[in-house]
Scaffold this motif. Structure first.
Motif, PDB file in Angstrom:
ATOM      1  N   TRP A  22       1.153  -4.846  -7.278  1.00  0.00           N
ATOM      2  CA  TRP A  22       1.366  -5.686  -8.457  1.00  0.00           C
ATOM      3  C   TRP A  22       2.116  -4.943  -9.555  1.00  0.00           C
ATOM      4  N   ASN A  23       1.884  -3.651  -9.689  1.00  0.00           N
ATOM      5  CA  ASN A  23       2.531  -2.825 -10.701  1.00  0.00           C
ATOM      6  C   ASN A  23       4.050  -2.942 -10.593  1.00  0.00           C
ATOM      7  N   GLY A  24       4.712  -3.116 -11.759  1.00  0.00           N
ATOM      8  CA  GLY A  24       6.170  -3.135 -11.739  1.00  0.00           C
ATOM      9  C   GLY A  24       6.770  -1.797 -11.353  1.00  0.00           C
ATOM     10  N   ARG A  25       5.970  -0.751 -11.421  1.00  0.00           N
ATOM     11  CA  ARG A  25       6.387   0.587 -11.003  1.00  0.00           C
ATOM     12  C   ARG A  25       5.961   0.766  -9.547  1.00  0.00           C
ATOM     13  N   LYS A  26       6.884   0.654  -8.635  1.00  0.00           N
ATOM     14  CA  LYS A  26       6.544   0.646  -7.218  1.00  0.00           C
ATOM     15  C   LYS A  26       6.416   2.071  -6.668  1.00  0.00           C
ATOM     16  N   PRO A  27       5.363   2.342  -5.916  1.00  0.00           N
ATOM     17  CA  PRO A  27       5.228   3.658  -5.279  1.00  0.00           C
ATOM     18  C   PRO A  27       6.370   3.907  -4.314  1.00  0.00           C
ATOM     19  N   THR A  28       6.611   5.182  -4.040  1.00  0.00           N
ATOM     20  CA  THR A  28       7.724   5.552  -3.160  1.00  0.00           C
ATOM     21  C   THR A  28       7.325   5.612  -1.690  1.00  0.00           C
ATOM     22  N   GLU A  29       6.018   5.567  -1.395  1.00  0.00           N
ATOM     23  CA  GLU A  29       5.583   5.645  -0.006  1.00  0.00           C
ATOM     24  C   GLU A  29       6.032   4.394   0.752  1.00  0.00           C
ATOM     25  N   VAL A  30       6.584   4.571   1.917  1.00  0.00           N
ATOM     26  CA  VAL A  30       7.068   3.444   2.711  1.00  0.00           C
ATOM     27  C   VAL A  30       6.377   3.454   4.064  1.00  0.00           C
ATOM     28  N   PRO A  31       5.594   2.418   4.391  1.00  0.00           N
ATOM     29  CA  PRO A  31       4.956   2.352   5.702  1.00  0.00           C
ATOM     30  C   PRO A  31       5.968   1.964   6.781  1.00  0.00           C
ATOM     31  N   LYS A  32       5.576   2.188   8.006  1.00  0.00           N
ATOM     32  CA  LYS A  32       6.427   1.753   9.117  1.00  0.00           C
ATOM     33  C   LYS A  32       6.241   0.277   9.420  1.00  0.00           C
ATOM     34  N   VAL A  33       4.995  -0.198   9.217  1.00  0.00           N
ATOM     35  CA  VAL A  33       4.655  -1.560   9.619  1.00  0.00           C
ATOM     36  C   VAL A  33       3.777  -2.207   8.554  1.00  0.00           C
ATOM     37  N   ARG A  60      -4.836  -3.896   2.000  1.00  0.00           N
ATOM     38  CA  ARG A  60      -4.434  -4.510   0.750  1.00  0.00           C
ATOM     39  C   ARG A  60      -5.054  -5.902   0.638  1.00  0.00           C
ATOM     40  N   SER A  61      -5.734  -6.169  -0.509  1.00  0.00           N
ATOM     41  CA  SER A  61      -6.284  -7.500  -0.768  1.00  0.00           C
ATOM     42  C   SER A  61      -5.456  -8.219  -1.826  1.00  0.00           C
ATOM     43  N   GLY A  62      -5.421  -7.649  -3.045  1.00  0.00           N
ATOM     44  CA  GLY A  62      -4.645  -8.267  -4.108  1.00  0.00           C
ATOM     45  C   GLY A  62      -3.511  -7.404  -4.617  1.00  0.00           C
ATOM     46  N   GLY A  63      -3.529  -6.117  -4.262  1.00  0.00           N
ATOM     47  CA  GLY A  63      -2.431  -5.229  -4.642  1.00  0.00           C
ATOM     48  C   GLY A  63      -2.438  -4.767  -6.079  1.00  0.00           C
ATOM     49  N   HIS A  64      -3.616  -4.832  -6.755  1.00  0.00           N
ATOM     50  CA  HIS A  64      -3.649  -4.468  -8.167  1.00  0.00           C
ATOM     51  C   HIS A  64      -3.851  -2.978  -8.416  1.00  0.00           C
ATOM     52  N   ASN A  65      -4.268  -2.214  -7.417  1.00  0.00           N
ATOM     53  CA  ASN A  65      -4.428  -0.787  -7.662  1.00  0.00           C
ATOM     54  C   ASN A  65      -3.072  -0.204  -8.035  1.00  0.00           C
ATOM     55  N   TRP A  66      -2.982   0.366  -9.238  1.00  0.00           N
ATOM     56  CA  TRP A  66      -1.670   0.751  -9.750  1.00  0.00           C
ATOM     57  C   TRP A  66      -1.030   1.854  -8.940  1.00  0.00           C
ATOM     58  N   LEU A  67      -1.841   2.670  -8.250  1.00  0.00           N
ATOM     59  CA  LEU A  67      -1.303   3.769  -7.460  1.00  0.00           C
ATOM     60  C   LEU A  67      -0.767   3.318  -6.102  1.00  0.00           C
ATOM     61  N   GLY A  68      -1.062   2.091  -5.718  1.00  0.00           N
ATOM     62  CA  GLY A  68      -0.619   1.630  -4.405  1.00  0.00           C
ATOM     63  C   GLY A  68      -1.310   2.349  -3.276  1.00  0.00           C
ATOM     64  N   GLY A 301       5.377  -7.584 -14.289  1.00  0.00           N
ATOM     65  CA  GLY A 301       6.654  -6.909 -14.178  1.00  0.00           C
ATOM     66  C   GLY A 301       6.750  -5.620 -14.959  1.00  0.00           C
ATOM     67  N   ALA A 302       5.789  -5.370 -15.860  1.00  0.00           N
ATOM     68  CA  ALA A 302       5.787  -4.119 -16.619  1.00  0.00           C
ATOM     69  C   ALA A 302       5.353  -2.968 -15.721  1.00  0.00           C
ATOM     70  N   ARG A 303       5.546  -1.761 -16.209  1.00  0.00           N
ATOM     71  CA  ARG A 303       5.146  -0.564 -15.476  1.00  0.00           C
ATOM     72  C   ARG A 303       3.827  -0.065 -16.064  1.00  0.00           C
ATOM     73  N   TYR A 304       2.928   0.402 -15.193  1.00  0.00           N
ATOM     74  CA  TYR A 304       1.568   0.738 -15.609  1.00  0.00           C
ATOM     75  C   TYR A 304       1.143   2.112 -15.116  1.00  0.00           C
ATOM     76  N   ALA A 305       0.298   2.747 -15.924  1.00  0.00           N
ATOM     77  CA  ALA A 305      -0.455   3.925 -15.503  1.00  0.00           C
ATOM     78  C   ALA A 305      -1.801   3.846 -16.214  1.00  0.00           C
ATOM     79  N   TRP A 366       4.671  -0.057 -20.131  1.00  0.00           N
ATOM     80  CA  TRP A 366       6.012   0.135 -20.692  1.00  0.00           C
ATOM     81  C   TRP A 366       7.024  -0.618 -19.829  1.00  0.00           C
ATOM     82  N   PRO A 367       8.222  -0.861 -20.357  1.00  0.00           N
ATOM     83  CA  PRO A 367       9.123  -1.795 -19.683  1.00  0.00           C
ATOM     84  C   PRO A 367      10.017  -1.239 -18.595  1.00  0.00           C
ATOM     85  N   ASP A 368      10.401   0.049 -18.678  1.00  0.00           N
ATOM     86  CA  ASP A 368      11.406   0.505 -17.719  1.00  0.00           C
ATOM     87  C   ASP A 368      11.183   1.964 -17.330  1.00  0.00           C
TER      88      ASP A 368
END
Length: 444
Positions: A22-33, A60-68, A301-305, A366-368
């Motif tokens: 959900w966080n507008g700041r997307k983690p960089t980890e990329v799964p295979k599947v 993943r249930s709702g995707g709200h954990n900001w750390l992904g 859409g905002a970025r969160y920590a 924050w926005p960006d």
């Protein structure tokens, strides 16, 4: 096929990946599947593929954990967002809910039949991670933690076995289902929850104070909270209204009452003229209206920590530290939530271990991307400035900011027992939580 499997490189994979967090700041980890089951058989199938291909699994249930934390580099995500069933028992005493059901949808379904549950404060959070983490929800003083009201769960183990866990069957796994959060060693496909009587009248008062009133507000707030009945929920938020504006203290007190007369009795002590607010409002509404307020505080859409801590520090000195921290927040969208007497350890036996006299949680918004480093550092400094930190709530923690990592979310006894449960039900670490990349996102 009972589970749609979308592999990296497939059409639509990138869009699905972005939507997992959900966080507008997307983690960089990329799964295979990314596995998207629609039923229990699909979960069993997805886990079989993961075992066959040696893929670590995140859920993943709702995707709200900001750390992904659902993402595993080169692993598999099992997305349970399709598990949105709500089955209310004929006698209205219990309901079975899927992990993908969100707080607002669950509350709306219960409102239609005059029942209630301590749903989480943010409407779009999925109940899966929320319930597994213990669940600080609306009216938890009266209704208890959400995790306390779970009566049984259906799970799929790492080995693909479908089990029902409660106090009699697989009690160790059921114990872990209240508080283990991201460390739960299985995939929950439904929760059976105990419902409560719905309050017929919900009313809240909001008062705003200046930062120079922090000492008086701290004493007033702590005293009133200690004297408040269980059906009254009070929260204190530190915020700023714009660039260059001073820090404000916003106190909101909610009465979950039987009628207006009870609400008047509940809210009257909070209008004590000893501490004069800059402004004060009062409103009658419903839990859905409280959800709308939370949505305004968390723009999409905002970025969160964020992080959180339970502290034994006297509330006056804690609040003074937090006011100073809010003064230096890089973003005017950010806030710090705090209060006294949070819900303690649940009455039922569970892994949940949070129990302290005061709590605090900075939320950087924050926005960006240009604000990433400054806002990460603000969260870090704010957490460092809270002394006598005792424990942390696992659903909103940043393990890298704690000396003991995620272990700081549990008592020593609970940690030892949880470790044993994880070894029993997931001996190969298929559902092992990984935090790779988080340190990079925090500027270390």
């Amino acid at each position: 096929m009972a589970s749609e499997l979308v592999a990296r490189g497939d059409t639509g994979f990138e869009d699905l990946l972005s939507g997992l967090v959900w966080n507008g700041r997307k983690p960089t980890e990329v799964p295979k599947v990314i596995a998207r089951p629609v039923d229990v058989a699909g979960v069993v199938e997805a886990l079989a593929v993961a075992r066959r291909d040696g893929l670590r699994v995140g859920v993943r249930s709702g995707g709200h954990n900001w750390l992904g934390v659902c993402l595993r580099p080169d692993g598999m995500v099992i997305d349970l967002s399709a598990f949105r069933q709500i089955e209310i028992a004929p006698d209205l005493s219990t309901a079975r809910v899927g992990p993908g059901v969100t707080n607002d949808v669950l509350d709306a379904a219960l409102e239609r039949v005059g029942r209630a549950f301590p749903v989480g404060h943010c409407p779009s959070v999925g109940v899966g991670g929320y319930l597994l983490s213990g669940g600080f929800g609306w009216n938890s003083g009266e209704w208890g933690l959400a995790g306390e009201r779970v009566r049984r769960v259906e799970v799929v183990t790492a080995a693909g076995e479908v089990l029902i866990a409660d106090q009699d069957e697989h009690p160790d796994l059921f114990w872990a289902a209240c508080g283990a959060g991201m460390l739960f060693p299985a995939v929950v496909t439904w929760f059976e929850i105990e419902l409560a009587a719905r309050p017929r009248h919900v009313e809240w008062a909001t008062a705003v104070f200046g930062r120079e009133q922090s000492r008086a507000v701290a004493d007033w707030f702590a005293t009133r909270q200690e004297q408040a009945p269980a059906n009254v929920e009070a929260a204190l938020r530190l915020c700023r209204e714009g660039p260059g504006e001073p820090t404000l203290l916003e106190v909101t007190v909610v009465s979950f009452a039987a009628d207006r007369e009870q609400a008047d009795r509940d809210l009257k002590p909070w209008s004590d003229a000893h501490v004069q607010p800059l402004s004060a409002t009062r409103r009658v509404g419903a839990i859905s209206d409280l959800f709308a307020i939370e949505d305004l505080l968390h723009p999409i859409g905002a970025r969160y920590a964020t992080d959180n801590v339970q502290s034994g520090e006297p509330f006056r000195s804690l609040l003074e530290r937090l006011v100073t921290a809010m003064d230096r927040a890089p973003s005017d969208l950010s806030f710090i939530g705090t209060g006294v007497n949070p819900a303690g350890s649940p009455g039922a036996d569970g892994a949940f271990s949070v129990a302290s006299s005061a709590f605090a949680y900075p939320v950087a918004i924050w926005p960006d991307e240009s604000g990433d480093a400054a806002n990460d550092e603000w969260v870090r400094e704010t957490m460092h400035d809270v002394p006598l930190a005792q424990t942390s709530y696992i659903a909103e923690t940043t393990p890298e900011l704690h000396p003991g990592g995620v272990r700081d979310c549990f008592s020593a006894e609970s940690w030892e027992r949880l470790t044993e449960v994880r070894r029993k039900y997931d001996p190969d670490g298929l559902l092992e939580v990984g935090y790779a990349g988080i340190a990079d996102r925090l500027g270390e």
